[in-house]
Design an enzyme around this catalytic site. Structure first.
Site, PDB file in Angstrom:
ATOM      1  N   LYS A 197     -41.483  23.826  18.786  1.00 20.91           N
ATOM      2  CA  LYS A 197     -41.940  24.475  20.139  1.00 20.91           C
ATOM      3  C   LYS A 197     -42.518  23.297  21.084  1.00 20.91           C
ATOM      4  O   LYS A 197     -43.415  23.078  21.500  1.00 20.91           O
ATOM      5  CB  LYS A 197     -43.270  25.549  19.914  1.00 20.91           C
ATOM      6  N   ARG A 213     -42.296  36.216   5.796  1.00 18.32           N
ATOM      7  CA  ARG A 213     -42.962  36.587   4.556  1.00 18.32           C
ATOM      8  C   ARG A 213     -42.059  37.764   3.857  1.00 18.32           C
ATOM      9  O   ARG A 213     -42.479  37.965   2.702  1.00 18.32           O
ATOM     10  CB  ARG A 213     -44.296  36.748   4.956  1.00 18.32           C
ATOM     11  N   PRO A 244     -42.591  16.249  31.033  1.00 12.37           N
ATOM     12  CA  PRO A 244     -41.334  15.871  30.685  1.00 12.37           C
ATOM     13  C   PRO A 244     -40.880  14.476  29.993  1.00 12.37           C
ATOM     14  O   PRO A 244     -40.037  14.659  29.105  1.00 12.37           O
ATOM     15  CB  PRO A 244     -40.571  16.029  32.279  1.00 12.37           C
ATOM     16  N   ASN A 245     -41.491  13.609  30.304  1.00 15.88           N
ATOM     17  CA  ASN A 245     -41.116  12.512  29.711  1.00 15.88           C
ATOM     18  C   ASN A 245     -41.578  12.180  28.052  1.00 15.88           C
ATOM     19  O   ASN A 245     -40.536  11.710  27.423  1.00 15.88           O
ATOM     20  CB  ASN A 245     -41.700  11.036  30.415  1.00 15.88           C
ATOM     21  N   LYS A 260     -35.160  28.678   9.221  1.00 17.65           N
ATOM     22  CA  LYS A 260     -35.919  27.883  10.087  1.00 17.65           C
ATOM     23  C   LYS A 260     -37.037  27.061   9.628  1.00 17.65           C
ATOM     24  O   LYS A 260     -37.727  27.627   8.600  1.00 17.65           O
ATOM     25  CB  LYS A 260     -36.671  28.936  11.032  1.00 17.65           C
ATOM     26  N   HIS A 297     -43.820  21.234  23.758  1.00 19.83           N
ATOM     27  CA  HIS A 297     -44.400  21.524  24.948  1.00 19.83           C
ATOM     28  C   HIS A 297     -45.406  20.219  25.325  1.00 19.83           C
ATOM     29  O   HIS A 297     -46.351  20.012  24.748  1.00 19.83           O
ATOM     30  CB  HIS A 297     -45.352  22.613  24.632  1.00 19.83           C
ATOM     31  N   ASP A 298     -44.774  19.455  26.637  1.00 24.14           N
ATOM     32  CA  ASP A 298     -45.896  18.375  26.963  1.00 24.14           C
ATOM     33  C   ASP A 298     -45.240  18.070  28.393  1.00 24.14           C
ATOM     34  O   ASP A 298     -44.361  18.760  28.643  1.00 24.14           O
ATOM     35  CB  ASP A 298     -45.775  17.324  26.016  1.00 24.14           C
ATOM     36  N   THR A 322     -44.993  36.506  19.399  1.00 24.73           N
ATOM     37  CA  THR A 322     -44.991  37.822  19.312  1.00 24.73           C
ATOM     38  C   THR A 322     -46.426  38.402  18.333  1.00 24.73           C
ATOM     39  O   THR A 322     -46.519  39.611  18.347  1.00 24.73           O
ATOM     40  CB  THR A 322     -43.895  38.464  18.065  1.00 24.73           C
ATOM     41  N   ASP A 364     -38.079  24.815  14.729  1.00 25.70           N
ATOM     42  CA  ASP A 364     -38.944  25.427  15.322  1.00 25.70           C
ATOM     43  C   ASP A 364     -40.324  24.629  15.653  1.00 25.70           C
ATOM     44  O   ASP A 364     -41.331  24.812  14.981  1.00 25.70           O
ATOM     45  CB  ASP A 364     -39.152  26.875  14.537  1.00 25.70           C
ATOM     46  N   ARG A 420     -40.122  43.473  10.179  1.00 27.97           N
ATOM     47  CA  ARG A 420     -40.581  43.715   9.210  1.00 27.97           C
ATOM     48  C   ARG A 420     -39.613  45.142   8.660  1.00 27.97           C
ATOM     49  O   ARG A 420     -39.425  45.940   9.547  1.00 27.97           O
ATOM     50  CB  ARG A 420     -42.035  44.285   9.575  1.00 27.97           C
TER      51      ARG A 420
END
Length: 229
Positions: free
Chosen positions: A60, A207, A65-66, A31, A62-63, A113, A58, A177
């Site tokens: 993410k 980690r 649509p255009n 990732k 987010h805005d 998470t 990764d 974990r």
């Protein structure tokens, strides 16, 4: 679909990232997140792909649509195997990204998470009549309706997702974990073995592997617990 372990390459720069990958003698699923991508740019994806590894990009998205569609067009030729967006961006935004990422896995983030029930209600202001699990399921249903292949969620939510949204709807689960690992800033965490029992399709582990004195050894332990190899 075969289960797999995705290693989160949360490194500051290309040198640290490639030195880490040199410790492994097999092709990995990794990732690339905000820190490494913002530090090195698209070229880091090319460097990792040259080595034959699969990539979950990764970022993410987010805005509006255009804007998301434009960003997706800028990213699609990098060849990432999986990409994600925030489902809370809404149906139109999801559809705009889906139109572009037609040949790769597109998944959506439900509730991070690092977020617990109290934070969801007190800070994000989700109505207390809707539990964290209710929120995740609602987002997952909206994502599937608008073309997503799956979601990012806690492994704890996987059984309900599979029941309510469909067994073939992918679940990519961070917050993994080992029993002796610190939770760090994660709140909803499980072990690799428990994630497998819950039905996760992919687990994302950072980690516990990247900060280990013997990353290869820890990776193999986690993979055996989750995949059985």
């Amino acid at each position: 679909m075969a289960k797999d372990v995705i290693i989160a390459l949360d490194f500051k720069n290309k040198e640290e990232c490639l030195n880490f990958l040199d410790k492994f003698d097999e092709k990995l699923y990794v990732k690339v997140g905000l820190e490494l991508f913002y530090s090195e740019g698209p070229q880091i994806i090319n460097e990792i792909k040259k080595r034959g590894h699969k990539i979950f990009l990764d970022l993410k998205l987010h805005d509006i649509p255009n804007t998301v569609k434009g960003a997706a067009n800028s990213l699609k030729n990098l060849g990432a195997d999986m990409t994600n967006l925030h489902i809370c961006g809404g149906s139109a935004m999801i559809k705009a990204a889906r139109e572009v990422f037609e040949n790769s896995i597109l998944i959506g983030v439900t509730v991070l998470t690092s977020t617990d029930e109290e934070t969801l209600h007190r800070e994000i202001l989700v109505d207390k009549d809707f539990s964290l699990e209710d929120t995740v399921i609602s987002y997952a249903k909206m994502g599937k309706k608008n073309g997503l292949d799956g979601i990012v969620c806690s492994a704890l939510e996987v059984p309900k997702i599979k029941e309510k949204v469909g067994k073939d709807f992918l679940t990519v689960t961070p917050g993994i974990r080992l029993d002796d690992s610190s939770n760090g800033d994660q709140k909803r965490v499980v072990t690799p073995k428990y994630a497998r029992e819950l039905g996760s399709d992919y687990i994302v582990v950072g980690r516990p592997i990247t900060k280990s004195e013997d990353p290869l050894k820890v990776y193999k332990i986690i993979k055996k617990e989750f995949v059985g190899e």
